[in-house]
Design an enzyme around this catalytic site. Structure first.
Site, PDB file in Angstrom:
ATOM      1  N   ASP A  95       8.828  72.609  -4.367  1.00  0.00           N
ATOM      2  CA  ASP A  95       8.735  73.339  -5.644  1.00  0.00           C
ATOM      3  C   ASP A  95       8.130  74.709  -5.216  1.00  0.00           C
ATOM      4  O   ASP A  95       7.273  75.158  -5.143  1.00  0.00           O
ATOM      5  CB  ASP A  95       7.594  72.612  -6.254  1.00  0.00           C
ATOM      6  CG  ASP A  95       7.056  73.138  -7.680  1.00  0.00           C
ATOM      7  OD1 ASP A  95       7.472  74.244  -8.082  1.00  0.00           O
ATOM      8  OD2 ASP A  95       6.051  72.529  -8.123  1.00  0.00           O
ATOM      9  N   ARG A 131      10.470  69.159 -11.778  1.00  0.00           N
ATOM     10  CA  ARG A 131       9.116  68.967 -11.035  1.00  0.00           C
ATOM     11  C   ARG A 131       8.880  67.487 -11.094  1.00  0.00           C
ATOM     12  O   ARG A 131       7.877  67.006 -11.791  1.00  0.00           O
ATOM     13  CB  ARG A 131       8.042  69.698 -11.945  1.00  0.00           C
ATOM     14  CG  ARG A 131       8.078  71.248 -11.426  1.00  0.00           C
ATOM     15  CD  ARG A 131       7.052  72.162 -12.009  1.00  0.00           C
ATOM     16  NE  ARG A 131       6.523  73.209 -11.225  1.00  0.00           N
ATOM     17  CZ  ARG A 131       5.833  74.137 -11.656  1.00  0.00           C
ATOM     18  NH1 ARG A 131       5.278  74.140 -12.811  1.00  0.00           N
ATOM     19  NH2 ARG A 131       5.471  75.195 -10.814  1.00  0.00           N
ATOM     20  N   GLN A 171       8.764  67.663  -4.946  1.00  0.00           N
ATOM     21  CA  GLN A 171       7.449  68.433  -4.846  1.00  0.00           C
ATOM     22  C   GLN A 171       7.422  69.348  -3.719  1.00  0.00           C
ATOM     23  O   GLN A 171       7.032  70.552  -3.662  1.00  0.00           O
ATOM     24  CB  GLN A 171       6.275  67.452  -4.667  1.00  0.00           C
ATOM     25  CG  GLN A 171       5.582  67.376  -5.879  1.00  0.00           C
ATOM     26  CD  GLN A 171       4.242  66.325  -5.899  1.00  0.00           C
ATOM     27  OE1 GLN A 171       3.871  65.923  -4.854  1.00  0.00           O
ATOM     28  NE2 GLN A 171       3.850  65.841  -6.916  1.00  0.00           N
ATOM     29  N   TYR A 185       3.896  71.108 -19.683  1.00  0.00           N
ATOM     30  CA  TYR A 185       3.927  72.227 -19.797  1.00  0.00           C
ATOM     31  C   TYR A 185       3.344  72.626 -21.181  1.00  0.00           C
ATOM     32  O   TYR A 185       3.301  71.973 -22.100  1.00  0.00           O
ATOM     33  CB  TYR A 185       5.310  73.012 -19.633  1.00  0.00           C
ATOM     34  CG  TYR A 185       5.796  72.986 -18.359  1.00  0.00           C
ATOM     35  CD1 TYR A 185       5.246  74.047 -17.457  1.00  0.00           C
ATOM     36  CD2 TYR A 185       6.778  72.076 -17.641  1.00  0.00           C
ATOM     37  CE1 TYR A 185       5.794  74.091 -15.942  1.00  0.00           C
ATOM     38  CE2 TYR A 185       7.015  72.143 -16.404  1.00  0.00           C
ATOM     39  CZ  TYR A 185       6.797  73.224 -15.542  1.00  0.00           C
ATOM     40  OH  TYR A 185       7.211  73.333 -14.293  1.00  0.00           O
ATOM     41  N   SER A 204       5.491  76.693  -7.628  1.00  0.00           N
ATOM     42  CA  SER A 204       4.163  76.318  -7.276  1.00  0.00           C
ATOM     43  C   SER A 204       3.779  77.170  -6.042  1.00  0.00           C
ATOM     44  O   SER A 204       2.543  77.587  -5.823  1.00  0.00           O
ATOM     45  CB  SER A 204       4.030  74.959  -7.223  1.00  0.00           C
ATOM     46  OG  SER A 204       4.060  74.201  -8.429  1.00  0.00           O
TER      47      SER A 204
HETATM   48  P1  NAD Z   1       3.148  78.044 -15.848  1.00  0.00           P
HETATM   49  O1  NAD Z   1       3.247  79.271 -14.835  1.00  0.00           O
HETATM   50  O2  NAD Z   1       4.306  77.847 -16.792  1.00  0.00           O
HETATM   51  O3  NAD Z   1       1.814  78.571 -17.048  1.00  0.00           O
HETATM   52  C1  NAD Z   1       0.623  78.872 -16.663  1.00  0.00           C
HETATM   53  C2  NAD Z   1      -0.472  78.437 -17.210  1.00  0.00           C
HETATM   54  O4  NAD Z   1      -0.378  79.071 -18.790  1.00  0.00           O
HETATM   55  C3  NAD Z   1      -0.302  77.023 -17.862  1.00  0.00           C
HETATM   56  O5  NAD Z   1      -1.334  76.308 -17.372  1.00  0.00           O
HETATM   57  C4  NAD Z   1      -0.177  77.145 -19.240  1.00  0.00           C
HETATM   58  O6  NAD Z   1      -0.745  75.910 -19.934  1.00  0.00           O
HETATM   59  C5  NAD Z   1      -0.791  78.195 -19.710  1.00  0.00           C
HETATM   60  N1  NAD Z   1      -0.514  78.960 -21.159  1.00  0.00           N
HETATM   61  C6  NAD Z   1       0.719  79.017 -21.674  1.00  0.00           C
HETATM   62  N2  NAD Z   1       0.485  79.534 -22.969  1.00  0.00           N
HETATM   63  C7  NAD Z   1      -0.831  79.927 -23.016  1.00  0.00           C
HETATM   64  C8  NAD Z   1      -1.848  80.672 -23.973  1.00  0.00           C
HETATM   65  N3  NAD Z   1      -1.192  80.961 -25.252  1.00  0.00           N
HETATM   66  N4  NAD Z   1      -3.065  80.595 -23.595  1.00  0.00           N
HETATM   67  C9  NAD Z   1      -3.761  80.438 -22.582  1.00  0.00           C
HETATM   68  N5  NAD Z   1      -2.884  79.649 -21.557  1.00  0.00           N
HETATM   69  C10 NAD Z   1      -1.490  79.517 -21.860  1.00  0.00           C
HETATM   70  O7  NAD Z   1       2.518  76.793 -15.421  1.00  0.00           O
HETATM   71  P2  NAD Z   1       2.350  76.288 -14.065  1.00  0.00           P
HETATM   72  O8  NAD Z   1       1.365  76.746 -13.401  1.00  0.00           O
HETATM   73  O9  NAD Z   1       3.654  76.412 -13.158  1.00  0.00           O
HETATM   74  O10 NAD Z   1       2.090  74.563 -14.075  1.00  0.00           O
HETATM   75  C11 NAD Z   1       1.895  74.219 -15.662  1.00  0.00           C
HETATM   76  C12 NAD Z   1       1.648  72.688 -15.522  1.00  0.00           C
HETATM   77  O11 NAD Z   1       2.483  71.832 -14.484  1.00  0.00           O
HETATM   78  C13 NAD Z   1       0.138  72.363 -14.866  1.00  0.00           C
HETATM   79  O12 NAD Z   1      -0.299  71.465 -15.387  1.00  0.00           O
HETATM   80  C14 NAD Z   1       0.453  71.957 -13.501  1.00  0.00           C
HETATM   81  O13 NAD Z   1      -0.371  71.252 -12.870  1.00  0.00           O
HETATM   82  C15 NAD Z   1       1.798  71.064 -13.686  1.00  0.00           C
HETATM   83  N6  NAD Z   1       2.646  71.061 -12.359  1.00  0.00           N
HETATM   84  C16 NAD Z   1       3.163  69.884 -11.746  1.00  0.00           C
HETATM   85  C17 NAD Z   1       4.039  69.648 -10.872  1.00  0.00           C
HETATM   86  C18 NAD Z   1       4.409  68.548 -10.209  1.00  0.00           C
HETATM   87  O14 NAD Z   1       5.046  68.654  -9.519  1.00  0.00           O
HETATM   88  N7  NAD Z   1       4.566  67.627 -11.049  1.00  0.00           N
HETATM   89  C19 NAD Z   1       4.113  71.063 -10.124  1.00  0.00           C
HETATM   90  C20 NAD Z   1       3.485  72.390 -10.353  1.00  0.00           C
HETATM   91  C21 NAD Z   1       2.654  72.285 -11.648  1.00  0.00           C
END
Ligand code: NAD
Length: 382
Positions: free
Chosen positions: A130, A122, A127, A229, A133
């Site tokens: 992805d 990521r 992007q 993450y 996402s």
């Molecule tokens: P994910 O699908 O791995 O997890 C979903 C959510 O579950 C996350 O927000 C995580 O913090 C939460 N979580 C994990 N354990 C938990 C617990 N015990 N209790 C409550 N919540 C819990 O994550 P995702 O949606 O793919 O994305 C995670 C992060 O990455 C976010 O900050 C997102 O904005 C970021 N992201 C960045 C990019 C990029 O291109 N840079 C792209 C996509 C996502």
């Protein structure tokens, strides 16, 4: 060089890897594309649409597999198909290399290059590729629609001559990509929304969407890794979250749960006792079901009723929205394909950060250490 778009073999799959628009991009660059007849039918694309985009249509799957060089897929081809693939051909898609490496063994053995969309790093340059996402966005939206459709109540506050209907209460667990989309969708439908996540950064995003963030004091615990993450939490920290969730669950109508820790089983956030504390008629949609579920009583792939609460454990919720899920996924795939299809040639530059991160197998060997470890674990467990 031939690029093949096959009909997905997985039973509950309705998406197609490349839409006619994406095919047109490839044929416009001079690549030859062949599509298995009716591959796009469930996502709204007919054979004629693909032909208009410059593809040929094939009714001979076996021959197509034996002759193609590049296989953009949603799910990995089954072993019986992998055994027909050419050595040096490329399969790219959601290959589930960490969950089920054994299902890729035949392709590895044949010397097929495997590129996993789940493992695309990521970074900013990637992007547009992805796909996790993209699918999380579709899933977060659809989960709220499923809940609204089955809840025996309306979502918005309504003031009528016959009285006032209070808004539904929605609790979203995990405020990553899917969770934030669920919050935005529930807010648009007029619900009052609360959300919980272990990452402090998620709090600001939750509030900016007009939802309340449930604060849990974890005593300054580091909950995020370098990549942003969530980390796997200690049993004590998890329990603090569960207590706050159980309290909020008592007055909520709908819980959408999305919490995941990459490479680990989904954290348990809603024990059976918390479900039993909810009002009858409430709904839980557990988007973490494919990773085991965030709710103790979730049955992946099923819908069950526990103490009057309906719990959805969808195995592939994005397949319920195949047109837009395919459109987004296809754009992600095209962006990746253009990285390996340069000047009319197939070029796997393993020094490229995106290819290095997503390449699972090359030249007959597994080249990703996490996948190799997962394969050993899978053999040991079988
Ligand atoms: P994910 O699908 O791995 O997890 C979903 C959510 O579950 C996350 O927000 C995580 O913090 C939460 N979580 C994990 N354990 C938990 C617990 N015990 N209790 C409550 N919540 C819990 O994550 P995702 O949606 O793919 O994305 C995670 C992060 O990455 C976010 O900050 C997102 O904005 C970021 N992201 C960045 C990019 C990029 O291109 N840079 C792209 C996509 C996502």
């Amino acid at each position: 060089m031939l690029i093949a778009v096959l009909k997905e073999a997985k039973q509950d799959e309705t998406r197609v890897a490349l839409t006619p628009d994406a095919v047109k991009t490839l044929t416009g660059k001079g690549f030859e594309v062949a599509v298995e007849s009716s591959a796009g039918m469930q996502s709204g694309a007919s054979d004629a649409d693909y032909q208009a985009a410059g593809a040929s249509i094939s009714t001979d799957r076996t021959q197509l597999i034996a002759s193609a060089d590049v296989f953009p897929v949603v799910n990995a081809l089954p072993a019986v198909d992998q055994e027909q693939m050419k050595s040096g051909s490329v399969m790219i898609g959601f290959l589930r290399p960490l969950d089920d490496p054994a299902s890729l063994a035949a392709a590895v053995k044949r010397g097929v290059t495997l590129l996993s969309m789940e493992l695309v790093p990521r970074i900013s340059r990637a992007q547009g590729m992805d796909a996790l996402s993209s699918m999380a966005t579709v899933a977060g939206y659809k989960a709220v629609i499923v809940a609204a459709n089955h809840l025996h109540k309306l979502f918005p506050l309504l003031m009528t001559a016959a009285g006032t209907i209070p808004p539904a209460k929605v609790l979203v667990l995990g405020a990553g990509v899917a969770g934030l989309q669920a919050i935005a969708t529930a807010r648009r439908l007029g619900a009052v929304v609360e959300a919980y996540d272990v990452r402090a950064a998620a709090g600001e995003q939750v509030k900016s969407l007009g939802a309340k963030f449930i604060e849990v004091d974890l005593g300054g615990l580091q909950t995020e890794d370098k990549g942003g993450y969530a980390k796997e939490l200690s049993p004590e920290a998890l329990e603090l979250g569960r207590q706050a969730i159980a309290k909020a669950a008592k007055t909520t109508d709908v819980i959408i749960t999305t919490a995941q820790v990459p490479g680990r089983p989904a954290p348990l956030l809603i024990p059976a006792a918390a479900v039993e504390g909810m009002r009858p008629g409430s709904i839980i949609v557990d988007l973490a079901a494919p990773a085991g579920g965030n709710c103790e009583v979730t049955k992946p792939g099923e819908t069950i009723v526990h103490h009057g609460v309906t719990i959805f454990g969808p195995g592939n919720i994005v397949a319920e929205v195949p047109v837009h899920a395919s459109m987004l996924y296809s754009r992600n795939l095209i962006n990746f394909l253009l990285l390996i299809l340069k000047n009319g040639e197939l070029t796997i530059d393993r020094a490229d950060e995106i290819i290095a991160g997503s390449c699972v197998a090359f030249g007959g060997e597994i080249v990703n250490q996490r996948v190799a470890d997962a394969a050993v674990r899978q053999v040991a467990a079988s």
